[in-house]
Design an enzyme around this catalytic site. Sequence first.
Site, PDB file in Angstrom:
ATOM      1  N   ASP A  26      10.132  15.414 -10.067  1.00 52.42           N
ATOM      2  CA  ASP A  26       9.209  15.670  -9.080  1.00 52.42           C
ATOM      3  C   ASP A  26      10.282  16.194  -7.875  1.00 52.42           C
ATOM      4  O   ASP A  26      11.176  15.548  -7.477  1.00 52.42           O
ATOM      5  CB  ASP A  26       8.220  14.884  -8.857  1.00 52.42           C
ATOM      6  CG  ASP A  26       7.294  14.925  -7.489  1.00 52.42           C
ATOM      7  OD1 ASP A  26       6.415  15.840  -7.802  1.00 52.42           O
ATOM      8  OD2 ASP A  26       7.372  14.526  -6.385  1.00 52.42           O
ATOM      9  N   GLU A  28      10.162  16.565  -3.444  1.00 52.46           N
ATOM     10  CA  GLU A  28       9.390  16.659  -2.250  1.00 52.46           C
ATOM     11  C   GLU A  28      10.162  17.922  -1.327  1.00 52.46           C
ATOM     12  O   GLU A  28      11.390  17.982  -1.274  1.00 52.46           O
ATOM     13  CB  GLU A  28       9.355  15.346  -1.547  1.00 52.46           C
ATOM     14  CG  GLU A  28       8.834  14.249  -2.082  1.00 52.46           C
ATOM     15  CD  GLU A  28       7.161  14.705  -2.437  1.00 52.46           C
ATOM     16  OE1 GLU A  28       6.752  15.385  -1.571  1.00 52.46           O
ATOM     17  OE2 GLU A  28       6.889  13.987  -3.587  1.00 52.46           O
ATOM     18  N   HIS A 167       3.199  10.698  -3.136  1.00 53.41           N
ATOM     19  CA  HIS A 167       3.932  11.981  -2.574  1.00 53.41           C
ATOM     20  C   HIS A 167       5.478  11.516  -2.169  1.00 53.41           C
ATOM     21  O   HIS A 167       6.126  11.847  -1.414  1.00 53.41           O
ATOM     22  CB  HIS A 167       3.280  12.254  -1.225  1.00 53.41           C
ATOM     23  CG  HIS A 167       1.959  12.958  -1.500  1.00 53.41           C
ATOM     24  ND1 HIS A 167       1.918  14.370  -2.239  1.00 53.41           N
ATOM     25  CD2 HIS A 167       0.786  12.670  -1.171  1.00 53.41           C
ATOM     26  CE1 HIS A 167       0.826  14.780  -2.249  1.00 53.41           C
ATOM     27  NE2 HIS A 167       0.001  13.693  -1.744  1.00 53.41           N
ATOM     28  N   ASP A 172       6.098   9.560  -8.141  1.00 46.46           N
ATOM     29  CA  ASP A 172       5.344  10.772  -8.792  1.00 46.46           C
ATOM     30  C   ASP A 172       5.972  10.992  -9.946  1.00 46.46           C
ATOM     31  O   ASP A 172       5.153  11.702 -10.983  1.00 46.46           O
ATOM     32  CB  ASP A 172       5.324  11.947  -7.763  1.00 46.46           C
ATOM     33  CG  ASP A 172       4.463  11.758  -6.623  1.00 46.46           C
ATOM     34  OD1 ASP A 172       3.902  10.592  -6.403  1.00 46.46           O
ATOM     35  OD2 ASP A 172       4.073  12.723  -5.749  1.00 46.46           O
TER      36      ASP A 172
END
Length: 569
Positions: A26, A28, A167, A172
């Site tokens: 994942d 960000e 998040h 995540d």
Amino acid sequence: MHGAHDQLTFDELGTPLRDTTFVVFDLETTGTKPGPDGITEIGAVKVRGGEVLGEFATLVNPGKPIPPQIVALTGITDAVVYDAPTIDRVLGSFLEFAAGAVLVAHNAPFDTGFMRAACAAYGYPWPKPAVVCTVKLARRVLTRQDTPSFRLSALAALFGSSTTPNHRALDDARATVDVLHALLERVGSVGVHSLEELVDYLPEVTDEQRRKRGMAAHLPELPGVYLFRGPGEEVLYVGTASNLRRRVRNYFTGSESRGRIREMVALAQRVDGIECSHALEAQIRELRLLAAYRPAYNRRSKNPRKSWWVVLTDEAFPRLSVVRLPKDGALGPFNSQAMAKLAADVLAGASGLRTCTQRISAVAPAGRPCAMAELGRCGAPCAGHQSVEAYFPSVRAVAQLIGGEDNVPLDSALRQLDELAAAQHYEQAARRRDELAILVRAVAKAHRLTALAAIPELVAAAPDGNRGWEFAVIRYGRLASAGVARRGVPPMPVVDALVAAAETVTPEPGPLYGAPPEEVGLLLRWLTRAGVRLVRTAIPWAEPAHGAGGWHDWLERASTATALEQAVG
């Protein structure tokens, strides 16, 4: 050919899901548009057979401010990433962590889009892994009665994930692992037990794709290069694979979602495979085949000589010119004309070379001084104010910098920068610093590539991961031979045989002795990987003692300062 709904044979089933290594990751980011400078955090979990094999997590300094709405969502602020590494410093580590695995992400096109953009920006070849999107898989497996939403938080709650998505990248990714395992249990009940069946089970697989999957049946499960050919035997597409059969089969399954590639598959009549000893040989062969065939459906490397170079013109008062074809003493390669022009302007300003394009006679020049002369940035040879002899030291300084003999222009540019800062012209000084950094990187890259291309013969070995060796024989910046000595095989007889059978390479004029810049760069990255050893070399492999190599610490400080200024706006 198989029919649209044929049952796969045992041999075609490929890798059982229980034996498949997944890297669930994942990101960000600073926004939704993929780009090399948009990642703020990477989190990844490697799993196989339901067990966690390892985790990867790092913050990333994006080099620009993080929007307030993103800060509110993730809690990642400019201060949080201030001391974090930039993406170019962590990308290689992530690719190594994920090597050979199937990538999994929730809304995979988003995350892989950022990764592909970063790879393209920093010279890493995208490994073309199989990709599983848990959003797409969930939509295939679940109904609206099962869940009103396919968001990660909703699926994690539905399946009772041990980690609540928040998040942040690693949490995540951990939650996505639980979602993936729950979805794989669901598809197992409908007969999906292998990776190939999984990607074939996903939606948007056309009947034409399924019918053509037999085109991969003859390919070996070995590394190499594959060529899709059209109705007239024309080469439509060229690619590399660590497992030719498995990679080509993916083009006929749901894992292939690119519209133009689906169009290519519809046109293809057969697939040819070229076995290679290891990944490096496959990548080099791919470059050469792209240059030879220029396939319509490949976007990169259709013209291996697309680079730009900076050269001194051959006239009484030489200037710097940006050209396509290099000659001895050229600086480059540059990926764009704009970058080459910028480096030329910085170098001319630091050395005192003229920037006008007029031809100036060595005898009785009749021009008039321009604005650059009035600013003290040119000696005005056009008006006879500077003789050939007085102008020559600037020419020599440029030639010596490119040749790695001296740093006079770089030192001069640094003094100019310091003078601007001392006069409190901070914005102008920052702009000059960033421009000087571009020139330093260009000179450093040129010296590294030229040093390798100058070697008549170099033999190197890389560990194959199973106590064996992968070999490359390199001559004048080109791969002349490749081979392997697997575990238990004496390596030196293999080296001798590879050298004896290696391609004869005749050096040509130019800074890279005629070698394509992309090939030299690919070989250089392979040679400088951890674990690679030199077996023998015809002459010492060494970069110039003078040049940009000694400016590494300055570059680090300049990059940090630039990132900080961008972060604070």
